[in-house]
Scaffold this motif. Structure first.
Motif, PDB file in Angstrom:
ATOM      1  N   SER A 150     -11.443   8.799  -0.128  1.00 38.15           N
ATOM      2  CA  SER A 150     -11.475   7.639  -1.013  1.00 38.15           C
ATOM      3  C   SER A 150     -12.626   7.733  -2.015  1.00 38.15           C
ATOM      4  CB  SER A 150     -11.537   6.330  -0.220  1.00 38.15           C
ATOM      5  OG  SER A 150     -12.686   6.278   0.584  1.00 38.15           O
ATOM      6  N   GLU A 151     -13.774   8.215  -1.585  1.00 38.29           N
ATOM      7  CA  GLU A 151     -14.901   8.376  -2.510  1.00 38.29           C
ATOM      8  C   GLU A 151     -14.577   9.412  -3.582  1.00 38.29           C
ATOM      9  OE1 GLU A 151     -18.349   9.300  -0.152  1.00 38.29           O
ATOM     10  OE2 GLU A 151     -18.541   7.232   0.589  1.00 38.29           O
ATOM     11  N   ARG A 152     -14.007  10.531  -3.179  1.00 38.64           N
ATOM     12  CA  ARG A 152     -13.682  11.596  -4.134  1.00 38.64           C
ATOM     13  C   ARG A 152     -12.558  11.192  -5.081  1.00 38.64           C
ATOM     14  NH1 ARG A 152     -14.001  16.713   0.136  1.00 38.64           N
ATOM     15  NH2 ARG A 152     -16.140  16.273   0.782  1.00 38.64           N
ATOM     16  N   ALA A 153     -11.659  10.338  -4.622  1.00 40.62           N
ATOM     17  CA  ALA A 153     -10.549   9.865  -5.453  1.00 40.62           C
ATOM     18  C   ALA A 153     -10.936   8.631  -6.264  1.00 40.62           C
ATOM     19  CB  ALA A 153      -9.339   9.562  -4.582  1.00 40.62           C
ATOM     20  N   ASP A 154     -12.138   8.141  -6.035  1.00 42.57           N
ATOM     21  CA  ASP A 154     -12.654   6.955  -6.732  1.00 42.57           C
ATOM     22  C   ASP A 154     -11.790   5.715  -6.482  1.00 42.57           C
ATOM     23  OD1 ASP A 154     -14.611   5.688  -8.231  1.00 42.57           O
ATOM     24  OD2 ASP A 154     -13.532   5.964 -10.119  1.00 42.57           O
ATOM     25  N   ILE A 155     -11.425   5.541  -5.211  1.00 43.57           N
ATOM     26  CA  ILE A 155     -10.698   4.351  -4.778  1.00 43.57           C
ATOM     27  C   ILE A 155     -11.400   3.797  -3.545  1.00 43.57           C
ATOM     28  CG2 ILE A 155      -8.444   5.081  -5.682  1.00 43.57           C
ATOM     29  CD1 ILE A 155      -7.696   5.988  -2.852  1.00 43.57           C
ATOM     30  N   VAL A 156     -11.109   2.558  -3.195  1.00 42.12           N
ATOM     31  CA  VAL A 156     -11.695   1.991  -1.977  1.00 42.12           C
ATOM     32  C   VAL A 156     -10.883   2.482  -0.773  1.00 42.12           C
ATOM     33  CG1 VAL A 156     -12.707  -0.025  -3.099  1.00 42.12           C
ATOM     34  CG2 VAL A 156     -10.373  -0.144  -2.221  1.00 42.12           C
ATOM     35  N   ARG A 157     -11.518   2.479   0.379  1.00 45.93           N
ATOM     36  CA  ARG A 157     -10.871   2.999   1.580  1.00 45.93           C
ATOM     37  C   ARG A 157      -9.603   2.231   1.933  1.00 45.93           C
ATOM     38  NH1 ARG A 157     -14.082   2.493   6.475  1.00 45.93           N
ATOM     39  NH2 ARG A 157     -12.328   1.947   7.734  1.00 45.93           N
ATOM     40  N   SER A 158      -9.587   0.946   1.650  1.00 45.06           N
ATOM     41  CA  SER A 158      -8.384   0.167   1.966  1.00 45.06           C
ATOM     42  C   SER A 158      -7.196   0.608   1.112  1.00 45.06           C
ATOM     43  CB  SER A 158      -8.654  -1.330   1.793  1.00 45.06           C
ATOM     44  OG  SER A 158      -9.052  -1.621   0.474  1.00 45.06           O
ATOM     45  N   THR A 159      -7.449   1.079  -0.100  1.00 48.36           N
ATOM     46  CA  THR A 159      -6.363   1.601  -0.936  1.00 48.36           C
ATOM     47  C   THR A 159      -5.830   2.899  -0.356  1.00 48.36           C
ATOM     48  OG1 THR A 159      -7.264   0.550  -2.917  1.00 48.36           O
ATOM     49  CG2 THR A 159      -5.735   2.378  -3.270  1.00 48.36           C
ATOM     50  N   LEU A 160      -6.712   3.751   0.144  1.00 43.87           N
ATOM     51  CA  LEU A 160      -6.261   4.981   0.794  1.00 43.87           C
ATOM     52  C   LEU A 160      -5.423   4.645   2.018  1.00 43.87           C
ATOM     53  CD1 LEU A 160      -6.118   8.029   1.013  1.00 43.87           C
ATOM     54  CD2 LEU A 160      -8.279   7.962   2.273  1.00 43.87           C
ATOM     55  N   TYR A 161      -5.827   3.641   2.770  1.00 48.06           N
ATOM     56  CA  TYR A 161      -5.042   3.197   3.927  1.00 48.06           C
ATOM     57  C   TYR A 161      -3.638   2.789   3.474  1.00 48.06           C
ATOM     58  CZ  TYR A 161      -3.306   0.376   7.762  1.00 48.06           C
ATOM     59  OH  TYR A 161      -2.512  -0.137   8.764  1.00 48.06           O
ATOM     60  N   LEU A 162      -3.555   2.049   2.362  1.00 49.45           N
ATOM     61  CA  LEU A 162      -2.248   1.632   1.844  1.00 49.45           C
ATOM     62  C   LEU A 162      -1.415   2.842   1.410  1.00 49.45           C
ATOM     63  CD1 LEU A 162      -3.248  -1.512  -0.251  1.00 49.45           C
ATOM     64  CD2 LEU A 162      -1.964  -1.478   1.905  1.00 49.45           C
ATOM     65  N   ILE A 163      -2.057   3.816   0.770  1.00 48.84           N
ATOM     66  CA  ILE A 163      -1.360   5.038   0.354  1.00 48.84           C
ATOM     67  C   ILE A 163      -0.815   5.771   1.575  1.00 48.84           C
ATOM     68  CG2 ILE A 163      -1.744   7.357  -0.594  1.00 48.84           C
ATOM     69  CD1 ILE A 163      -3.621   6.003  -2.661  1.00 48.84           C
ATOM     70  N   GLU A 164      -1.639   5.907   2.597  1.00 47.11           N
ATOM     71  CA  GLU A 164      -1.203   6.607   3.808  1.00 47.11           C
ATOM     72  C   GLU A 164      -0.156   5.813   4.588  1.00 47.11           C
ATOM     73  OE1 GLU A 164      -4.722   7.750   5.968  1.00 47.11           O
ATOM     74  OE2 GLU A 164      -5.150   9.391   4.579  1.00 47.11           O
ATOM     75  N   SER A 165      -0.005   4.542   4.251  1.00 49.10           N
ATOM     76  CA  SER A 165       1.032   3.703   4.853  1.00 49.10           C
ATOM     77  C   SER A 165       2.296   3.699   3.997  1.00 49.10           C
ATOM     78  CB  SER A 165       0.531   2.266   5.017  1.00 49.10           C
ATOM     79  OG  SER A 165      -0.599   2.238   5.844  1.00 49.10           O
ATOM     80  N   GLY A 166       2.212   4.266   2.790  1.00 47.20           N
ATOM     81  CA  GLY A 166       3.363   4.307   1.887  1.00 47.20           C
ATOM     82  C   GLY A 166       3.596   3.007   1.150  1.00 47.20           C
ATOM     83  N   ALA A 167       2.537   2.278   0.861  1.00 43.88           N
ATOM     84  CA  ALA A 167       2.673   0.987   0.185  1.00 43.88           C
ATOM     85  C   ALA A 167       3.153   1.166  -1.261  1.00 43.88           C
ATOM     86  CB  ALA A 167       1.341   0.251   0.189  1.00 43.88           C
ATOM     87  N   PRO A 168       4.213   0.446  -1.657  1.00 50.95           N
ATOM     88  CA  PRO A 168       4.723   0.562  -3.019  1.00 50.95           C
ATOM     89  C   PRO A 168       3.852  -0.161  -4.054  1.00 50.95           C
ATOM     90  CG  PRO A 168       6.013  -1.038  -1.801  1.00 50.95           C
ATOM     91  CD  PRO A 168       5.036  -0.427  -0.830  1.00 50.95           C
ATOM     92  N   SER A 169       2.920  -0.962  -3.597  1.00 51.52           N
ATOM     93  CA  SER A 169       2.098  -1.754  -4.515  1.00 51.52           C
ATOM     94  C   SER A 169       0.936  -0.970  -5.114  1.00 51.52           C
ATOM     95  CB  SER A 169       1.545  -2.981  -3.785  1.00 51.52           C
ATOM     96  OG  SER A 169       0.738  -2.567  -2.692  1.00 51.52           O
ATOM     97  N   VAL A 170       0.665   0.231  -4.604  1.00 52.20           N
ATOM     98  CA  VAL A 170      -0.466   1.025  -5.084  1.00 52.20           C
ATOM     99  C   VAL A 170      -0.070   1.756  -6.362  1.00 52.20           C
ATOM    100  CG1 VAL A 170      -2.058   2.894  -4.496  1.00 52.20           C
ATOM    101  CG2 VAL A 170      -1.308   1.311  -2.728  1.00 52.20           C
ATOM    102  N   ALA A 171      -0.973   1.754  -7.342  1.00 47.83           N
ATOM    103  CA  ALA A 171      -0.706   2.409  -8.618  1.00 47.83           C
ATOM    104  C   ALA A 171      -0.480   3.904  -8.426  1.00 47.83           C
ATOM    105  CB  ALA A 171      -1.877   2.182  -9.573  1.00 47.83           C
ATOM    106  N   ILE A 172       0.408   4.453  -9.225  1.00 52.09           N
ATOM    107  CA  ILE A 172       0.734   5.874  -9.117  1.00 52.09           C
ATOM    108  C   ILE A 172      -0.483   6.746  -9.411  1.00 52.09           C
ATOM    109  CG2 ILE A 172       1.542   6.196 -11.491  1.00 52.09           C
ATOM    110  CD1 ILE A 172       3.896   7.826 -10.198  1.00 52.09           C
TER     111      ILE A 172
END
Length: 95
Positions: free
Chosen positions: A38-60
């Motif tokens: 998350s730090e290297r991708a410049d996102i918060v850890r909760s966003t990475l959690y959503l990505i790893e969960s397959g959340a459709p609400s996360v920006a591409i």
């Protein structure tokens, strides 16, 4: 004006979940923590959690940055690359 909620069918949600799981496995294979990615991708850890969960609400763009951190950015070029249905429609137009 509020943000419009994405509506997806269950089979499409399953595809996103599968993609999220693939991203999570790629991270774990590289022995990287959620915090590191998350730090290297410049996102918060909760966003990475959503990505790893397959959340459709996360920006591409967030999905792309995570793949970039994992060295999988070229996988983005595979999206919609094999447009078999579109080629069939085009071929019909040529007849």
């Amino acid at each position: 004006m509020g943000k419009k909620k994405q509506v997806l069918f269950p089979k499409h949600i399953d595809i996103l979940k599968h993609m999220g799981e693939n991203i999570k496995l790629a991270r774990k294979r590289r022995k990287l923590t959620q915090q590191q990615v998350s730090e290297r991708a410049d996102i918060v850890r909760s966003t990475l959690y959503l990505i790893e969960s397959g959340a459709p609400s996360v920006a591409i763009g967030a999905y792309f940055n995570v793949l970039r951190v994992l060295g999988l950015q070229e996988d983005f070029l595979k999206l919609a690359a094999d447009d078999e249905f579109g080629r069939k429609l085009q071929d019909l137009d040529l007849l």
